[in-house]
Motif scaffolding. Structure first.
Motif, mmCIF file in Angstrom:
data_model
loop_
_atom_site.group_PDB
_atom_site.id
_atom_site.type_symbol
_atom_site.label_atom_id
_atom_site.label_comp_id
_atom_site.label_asym_id
_atom_site.label_seq_id
_atom_site.Cartn_x
_atom_site.Cartn_y
_atom_site.Cartn_z
ATOM 1 N N ALA A 66 39.201 -8.584 2.929
ATOM 2 C CA ALA A 66 38.406 -8.383 4.145
ATOM 3 C C ALA A 66 37.152 -9.238 4.164
ATOM 4 O O ALA A 66 36.669 -9.591 5.217
ATOM 5 N N ARG A 67 36.585 -9.581 3.017
ATOM 6 C CA ARG A 67 35.336 -10.318 3.014
ATOM 7 C C ARG A 67 35.533 -11.748 2.543
ATOM 8 O O ARG A 67 34.649 -12.339 1.960
ATOM 9 N N GLY A 116 41.943 0.280 7.446
ATOM 10 C CA GLY A 116 42.321 -1.119 7.262
ATOM 11 C C GLY A 116 41.158 -2.059 7.485
ATOM 12 O O GLY A 116 39.998 -1.729 7.244
ATOM 13 N N LEU A 117 41.461 -3.213 7.972
ATOM 14 C CA LEU A 117 40.472 -4.257 8.180
ATOM 15 C C LEU A 117 39.859 -4.141 9.566
ATOM 16 O O LEU A 117 40.475 -3.607 10.483
ATOM 17 N N TYR A 128 41.082 -2.802 14.530
ATOM 18 C CA TYR A 128 41.223 -2.375 13.133
ATOM 19 C C TYR A 128 42.689 -2.187 12.779
ATOM 20 O O TYR A 128 43.545 -2.110 13.650
ATOM 21 N N GLU A 159 46.491 -4.691 7.036
ATOM 22 C CA GLU A 159 46.459 -4.329 5.613
ATOM 23 C C GLU A 159 47.573 -3.350 5.259
ATOM 24 O O GLU A 159 47.335 -2.248 4.781
ATOM 25 N N ALA A 215 41.414 -10.827 8.969
ATOM 26 C CA ALA A 215 42.495 -10.525 8.064
ATOM 27 C C ALA A 215 43.264 -9.322 8.578
ATOM 28 O O ALA A 215 44.121 -8.799 7.903
ATOM 29 N N ILE A 216 42.950 -8.913 9.768
ATOM 30 C CA ILE A 216 43.610 -7.810 10.451
ATOM 31 C C ILE A 216 45.102 -8.132 10.576
ATOM 32 O O ILE A 216 45.437 -9.194 11.001
ATOM 33 N N LEU A 251 33.086 -8.900 10.599
ATOM 34 C CA LEU A 251 34.163 -8.174 9.930
ATOM 35 C C LEU A 251 33.634 -6.942 9.210
ATOM 36 O O LEU A 251 34.398 -6.194 8.619
ATOM 37 N N ASN A 252 32.325 -6.731 9.243
ATOM 38 C CA ASN A 252 31.699 -5.729 8.385
ATOM 39 C C ASN A 252 31.114 -4.553 9.154
ATOM 40 O O ASN A 252 30.426 -4.727 10.145
#
Length: 155
Positions: free
Chosen positions: A16-17, A77-78, A122, A125, A8-9, A100-101
């Motif tokens: 994000a999740r 951000g993401l 990163y 968003e 989702a960058i 992503l985490n």
């Protein structure tokens, strides 16, 4: 089917999740271009491995078979992390190479004596630009025997 990894960058409005599958960034797409509409640019954020709460400096040794934590530093951000070499991200996407985490478990493979490279893209968003960290490389080594254990001998 592991068709693609959601990044989702650089796309406002995506959580994000969300589901880890999307047409945004395919697992086969190199991190150098993994930014959806925007090409990642060098940034000041970084990525690190952590052992027992203590960050491990890039260029250091990690031990075969150990579990470490993946963290970003100075990012916003993401996030999209990538681990390449003799390690995998527990429950990671793309064959255990991406997540992503933040704070994911990285497992160093047993019986390997190579390298592990980590990095993070990163941003997005609302920032519109995607940044990329430098690659951080570690050497995989055999753990030293504990002082409490006698040295192993061959019979």
């Amino acid at each position: 089917v592991e068709a693609a990894l959601l990044v989702a960058i650089a796309v406002s409005g995506f959580p994000a999740r969300a589901s880890c599958y999307s047409g945004l960034v395919a697992c086969e797409q190199p991190m150098e271009t993994a930014g959806h509409r925007f090409m990642p640019e060098p940034g000041n954020g970084s990525v690190q491995l952590v052992r027992n709460g203590v960050p491990i400096a890039c260029g250091s040794d990690v031990f075969e078979g150990e579990n470490l934590t993946l963290e970003s530093v100075g990012t916003h951000g993401l996030l999209l992390f990538e681990v390449v070499g003799d390690a995998t991200i527990k429950d990671g996407e793309c064959g255990g190479t991406r997540t992503l985490n933040d704070f994911e478990l990285v497992q160093i493979r047993n019986r390997t004596f190579g390298t592990v490279n980590i990095r993070v893209n990163y941003g997005g968003e609302g920032h519109r630009s995607v940044r990329k960290s430098k690659v951080c490389t570690f050497s995989v080594v055999h753990p030293e025997p504990s002082r409490d254990q006698p040295p192993q001998t061959e019979d």
